[in-house]
Design a protein around this motif. Structure first.
Motif, PDB file in Angstrom:
ATOM      1  N   ARG A  25      -1.284   2.541 -12.071  1.00 15.78           N
ATOM      2  CA  ARG A  25      -1.172   2.627 -10.496  1.00 15.78           C
ATOM      3  C   ARG A  25      -0.823   2.450  -9.490  1.00 15.78           C
ATOM      4  NH1 ARG A  25      -6.723  -0.137  -7.493  1.00 15.78           N
ATOM      5  NH2 ARG A  25      -6.251   0.240  -5.157  1.00 15.78           N
ATOM      6  N   VAL A  26       0.300   0.864  -9.553  1.00 13.43           N
ATOM      7  CA  VAL A  26       1.413   0.956  -8.713  1.00 13.43           C
ATOM      8  C   VAL A  26       2.948   1.815  -8.533  1.00 13.43           C
ATOM      9  CG1 VAL A  26       3.482  -0.655  -8.069  1.00 13.43           C
ATOM     10  CG2 VAL A  26       1.017  -1.189  -8.281  1.00 13.43           C
ATOM     11  N   SER A  29       1.441   5.472  -7.615  1.00 16.67           N
ATOM     12  CA  SER A  29       0.984   5.622  -6.120  1.00 16.67           C
ATOM     13  C   SER A  29       2.257   6.200  -4.937  1.00 16.67           C
ATOM     14  CB  SER A  29       0.068   4.591  -5.960  1.00 16.67           C
ATOM     15  OG  SER A  29       0.103   3.946  -5.593  1.00 16.67           O
ATOM     16  N   THR A  30       3.559   5.427  -5.539  1.00 15.77           N
ATOM     17  CA  THR A  30       5.109   4.865  -4.211  1.00 15.77           C
ATOM     18  C   THR A  30       6.095   6.257  -5.286  1.00 15.77           C
ATOM     19  OG1 THR A  30       5.151   3.257  -5.927  1.00 15.77           O
ATOM     20  CG2 THR A  30       3.471   2.990  -4.127  1.00 15.77           C
ATOM     21  N   GLU A 150       8.959  -0.315  -6.187  1.00 14.80           N
ATOM     22  CA  GLU A 150       7.312   0.339  -6.462  1.00 14.80           C
ATOM     23  C   GLU A 150       6.485  -0.427  -6.028  1.00 14.80           C
ATOM     24  OE1 GLU A 150       8.050   3.217 -10.353  1.00 14.80           O
ATOM     25  OE2 GLU A 150       6.981   1.711 -10.288  1.00 14.80           O
ATOM     26  N   ARG A 151       6.498  -2.040  -6.357  1.00 17.16           N
ATOM     27  CA  ARG A 151       5.393  -2.662  -5.951  1.00 17.16           C
ATOM     28  C   ARG A 151       5.277  -3.266  -4.563  1.00 17.16           C
ATOM     29  NH1 ARG A 151       5.907  -8.548  -6.631  1.00 17.16           N
ATOM     30  NH2 ARG A 151       7.518  -8.033  -8.358  1.00 17.16           N
ATOM     31  N   PHE A 154       3.756  -0.418  -2.604  1.00 20.48           N
ATOM     32  CA  PHE A 154       2.611  -0.141  -2.929  1.00 20.48           C
ATOM     33  C   PHE A 154       1.770  -1.885  -2.159  1.00 20.48           C
ATOM     34  CE2 PHE A 154      -1.598  -2.221  -4.365  1.00 20.48           C
ATOM     35  CZ  PHE A 154      -1.578  -0.390  -5.226  1.00 20.48           C
ATOM     36  N   ASN A 157       2.101   0.400   1.684  1.00 19.15           N
ATOM     37  CA  ASN A 157       1.137   1.157   1.778  1.00 19.15           C
ATOM     38  C   ASN A 157      -0.184   0.213   2.273  1.00 19.15           C
ATOM     39  OD1 ASN A 157       2.851   3.089   1.339  1.00 19.15           O
ATOM     40  ND2 ASN A 157       2.041   3.711  -0.503  1.00 19.15           N
ATOM     41  N   HIS A 158      -0.618  -1.001   1.542  1.00 20.75           N
ATOM     42  CA  HIS A 158      -2.253  -1.128   1.595  1.00 20.75           C
ATOM     43  C   HIS A 158      -1.908  -2.412   3.106  1.00 20.75           C
ATOM     44  CE1 HIS A 158      -5.234  -3.796   0.776  1.00 20.75           C
ATOM     45  NE2 HIS A 158      -4.522  -4.971   1.722  1.00 20.75           N
ATOM     46  N   ARG A 187       1.380  -7.209 -11.054  1.00 19.20           N
ATOM     47  CA  ARG A 187       1.318  -5.684 -10.581  1.00 19.20           C
ATOM     48  C   ARG A 187      -0.402  -6.411 -10.263  1.00 19.20           C
ATOM     49  NH1 ARG A 187       5.008  -0.212 -11.536  1.00 19.20           N
ATOM     50  NH2 ARG A 187       6.851  -1.303 -11.116  1.00 19.20           N
TER      51      ARG A 187
END
Length: 219
Positions: A25-26, A29-30, A150-151, A154, A157-158, A187
């Motif tokens: 997912r992480v 989505s990035t 990436e993290r 993420f 984005n949240h 993650r």
């Protein structure tokens, strides 16, 4: 005994799928927000360098640190960022990630008055969250290694922040094995943090980048 082994097996399977799902997912989505080259990355007023120690426990120079500093200096000199926030841990005496990063950036030609120190970047979440809460920036460039970007993106984005990540040079898998292993579990933690709307440990007064004097360390 068989029932215990069965339960342990089920738990292991669930743990595996939690880790696998979180990592997929992480990363998925990035990916479109991460850049490897200076030429392709868009301009942002501020670049956020995520903290790490300058030296390893053995006393050897930490390549994660060196490569992040090199990447930030490269972006600055290419005109892709105008200011740099260095965010890291300064929670104990004689350990100061932001100051080490500032000194390293100055050595690479980044002016001191274009560098801002965030002493309360204890976690990646804290560093990203504080960019809006403290520095009043909701669009910025995150600078770290690909897995870390990436993290961090993420998380951004949240928080509904507009970020891109610039990938600093990575280290070899042998050198970074423990870090990459910890990242798998980090993650899962970041998704749990998002679900619970986890907040930083410390906040503080706002600092406007590029306006007035830079902050002093907040005890």
């Amino acid at each position: 005994m068989k029932k215990t082994i069965y339960c342990i097996g089920i738990l292991c399977i669930l743990l595996f799928f939690c880790i696998w799902g979180a990592n997929i997912r992480v990363a998925s989505s990035t990916g479109a927000q991460l850049f490897d080259t200076v030429e392709q990355i868009p301009h942002n007023k501020v670049g956020l360098v995520l903290g790490t120690s300058k030296y390893l426990g053995s006393g050897q120079l930490n390549y994660y640190f060196t490569y992040r500093i090199e990447a930030a200096a490269k972006l600055y000199h290419a005109g892709k960022i105008d200011f740099v926030v260095v965010s890291g841990d300064n929670s104990r005496e004689n350990y100061n990630e932001p100051k080490d990063m500032e000194e390293a950036l100055i050595e690479r030609g980044v002016p001191k008055d274009h560098i801002y120190l965030d002493y309360a970047g204890l976690r990646t979440l804290d560093s990203v969250y504080r960019m809006k809460a403290i520095f009043n920036e909701d669009a910025f460039t995150i600078i770290s290694q690909p897995f870390h970007n990436e993290r961090a993106v993420f998380i951004a984005n949240h928080l509904e922040l507009q970020t891109v990540g610039f990938n600093a040079q990575d280290v070899t898998r042998k050198y970074g094995f423990k870090t990459l292993l910890r990242e798998k579990f980090a993650r899962v933690k970041v998704i749990l943090d998002n679900l619970t709307n986890k907040k930083p440990k410390y906040l503080g007064p706002q600092i406007l980048i590029g306006i007035g004097l830079k902050q002093e360390k907040v005890e």
